[in-house]
Design a protein around this motif. Sequence first.
Motif, PDB file in Angstrom:
ATOM      1  N   UNK A  93      40.727  24.080  35.312  1.00  0.00           N
ATOM      2  CA  UNK A  93      39.576  23.694  34.649  1.00  0.00           C
ATOM      3  C   UNK A  93      38.150  23.889  35.603  1.00  0.00           C
TER       4      UNK A  93
ATOM      5  N   UNK B  58      34.950  28.619  26.754  1.00  0.00           N
ATOM      6  CA  UNK B  58      35.614  29.138  27.646  1.00  0.00           C
ATOM      7  C   UNK B  58      35.359  28.876  29.001  1.00  0.00           C
ATOM      8  N   UNK B  59      33.306  29.530  28.955  1.00  0.00           N
ATOM      9  CA  UNK B  59      32.740  28.703  30.490  1.00  0.00           C
ATOM     10  C   UNK B  59      32.796  27.325  30.884  1.00  0.00           C
ATOM     11  N   UNK B  60      33.087  26.700  29.044  1.00  0.00           N
ATOM     12  CA  UNK B  60      33.006  24.780  29.350  1.00  0.00           C
ATOM     13  C   UNK B  60      31.626  25.028  29.969  1.00  0.00           C
ATOM     14  N   UNK B  61      30.277  25.167  29.310  1.00  0.00           N
ATOM     15  CA  UNK B  61      29.249  24.611  29.531  1.00  0.00           C
ATOM     16  C   UNK B  61      28.581  23.800  28.775  1.00  0.00           C
TER      17      UNK B  61
ATOM     18  N   UNK C 100      35.567  27.573  35.874  1.00  0.00           N
ATOM     19  CA  UNK C 100      34.435  27.251  35.799  1.00  0.00           C
ATOM     20  C   UNK C 100      33.453  27.706  37.532  1.00  0.00           C
TER      21      UNK C 100
ATOM     22  N   UNK D  13      43.238  26.839  32.619  1.00  0.00           N
ATOM     23  CA  UNK D  13      42.976  26.104  32.427  1.00  0.00           C
ATOM     24  C   UNK D  13      43.046  24.166  31.329  1.00  0.00           C
ATOM     25  N   UNK D  14      43.316  25.434  29.962  1.00  0.00           N
ATOM     26  CA  UNK D  14      43.342  24.805  29.128  1.00  0.00           C
ATOM     27  C   UNK D  14      44.958  22.983  29.479  1.00  0.00           C
ATOM     28  N   UNK D  15      45.684  23.784  30.167  1.00  0.00           N
ATOM     29  CA  UNK D  15      46.140  22.917  31.017  1.00  0.00           C
ATOM     30  C   UNK D  15      45.783  21.654  32.492  1.00  0.00           C
TER      31      UNK D  15
ATOM     32  N   UNK E 288      47.185  28.139  23.503  1.00  0.00           N
ATOM     33  CA  UNK E 288      48.098  28.795  23.960  1.00  0.00           C
ATOM     34  C   UNK E 288      49.151  28.387  24.971  1.00  0.00           C
ATOM     35  N   UNK E 289      49.718  27.610  23.949  1.00  0.00           N
ATOM     36  CA  UNK E 289      51.394  26.854  25.062  1.00  0.00           C
ATOM     37  C   UNK E 289      52.364  27.877  23.934  1.00  0.00           C
TER      38      UNK E 289
ATOM     39  N   UNK F 281      42.960  31.717  31.971  1.00  0.00           N
ATOM     40  CA  UNK F 281      42.321  30.816  31.055  1.00  0.00           C
ATOM     41  C   UNK F 281      43.395  30.357  30.683  1.00  0.00           C
TER      42      UNK F 281
ATOM     43  N   UNK G 231      43.349  25.265  22.372  1.00  0.00           N
ATOM     44  CA  UNK G 231      43.907  24.407  23.625  1.00  0.00           C
ATOM     45  C   UNK G 231      45.569  24.812  23.323  1.00  0.00           C
TER      46      UNK G 231
END
Lengths: 207, 207
Positions: free
Chosen positions: A122, B172-175, A126, A115-117, B116-117, A112, B113
Amino acid sequence: MSSPSPTPRTRPGGRTARIRTQVLDAVRAELAENGYDAVTVDAVAARAGVHRATVYRRWRDTGGLIADLFTAAGDIDWQPSDTGSLVGDLTALNQEIQDSLGEPNSIAVALIAVSFRSAEAADALRQLWADRYRQSEVVVRRAVERGELAPAVDARALLITATAPVYHRLVLLRLEPDPELPRRAAESAVAGESRRHRAVLSRRPGM
Amino acid sequence: MSSPSPTPRTRPGGRTARIRTQVLDAVRAELAENGYDAVTVDAVAARAGVHRATVYRRWRDTGGLIADLFTAAGDIDWQPSDTGSLVGDLTALNQEIQDSLGEPNSIAVALIAVSFRSAEAADALRQLWADRYRQSEVVVRRAVERGELAPAVDARALLITATAPVYHRLVLLRLEPDPELPRRAAESAVAGESRRHRAVLSRRPGM
């Protein structure tokens, strides 16, 4: 670097498969311990005990290594538990998710985060979500067969509602796992679905 | 670099506040367009039209800039809508979240985002979530006052359950946003809570 092969002979394809396992294990470890920026061909080759040229030839770069990690995660022959009830199955699914997200250096959390990088990661994530939710739909089909749910149920929406609180709490809110949450979230989703079903029935003329 | 101050005189504190606005706008824009790695003192100073030394003195580095972005996000004097019903209030809350997450270059998604960094950003986001959920608890208190919920309700857990599907689907699912999801998730959470309340009542002796 140590030899990549502790055993002198394996079946055809065995060495290739073994190198992939070693390399992906190294990617996971670098990702979990040192983050995305640590996933370089050099670092992964050194950690895996595989020649740099081998890693470069097969995976090319960080993007290739990460993409294959997602592919491997999707290859797992997974299926949800069959407990005999919808709430039971969804609770078991949530428990599995909670355990996976809660473990130290969780690979699920690492995927996860990655996926933000990168847009490529990503997309891969998905696809992985789509596969997992599709594999989980059997839980809803069984409930329909048992008469627990109306056949018109939107399986994907129900599964997203049931599992979302566990992901939200652990991945985004970064709170401690709540031992009651897997069941609580499962029960809420089922209660919501039952309520919706009754509302649909009550709107039908003559019923 | 252009002058940071288009007007020659403002009230005391005005210039400082204005520079902060310019700098944080530049941080948001860099973050949204070019990602975390683009948030450097130099890039932000150039984009904001503020002297590099000013940015360095006040924010020191990327960590300082990001931390102040979270502080500013938390300073907003926000309160949830009062629609007269629990499902209505939770639907409005979810709609607001969905709109914020769905907008192009969403700052909410950018803050997630970034979390997460950097561990510092993760802590800042944890604090921001805690503030927002605390501010949202008034929705649950009003429902208790109206008799829609039992006073023993776990407000935080209910709010997490109600809002989680929107975050899960979009972040998260990016829908794509689902126009029905804000209400659907709100209704599920309330149905689950009502079901739990009835179950508690039915376990009490003499009831």
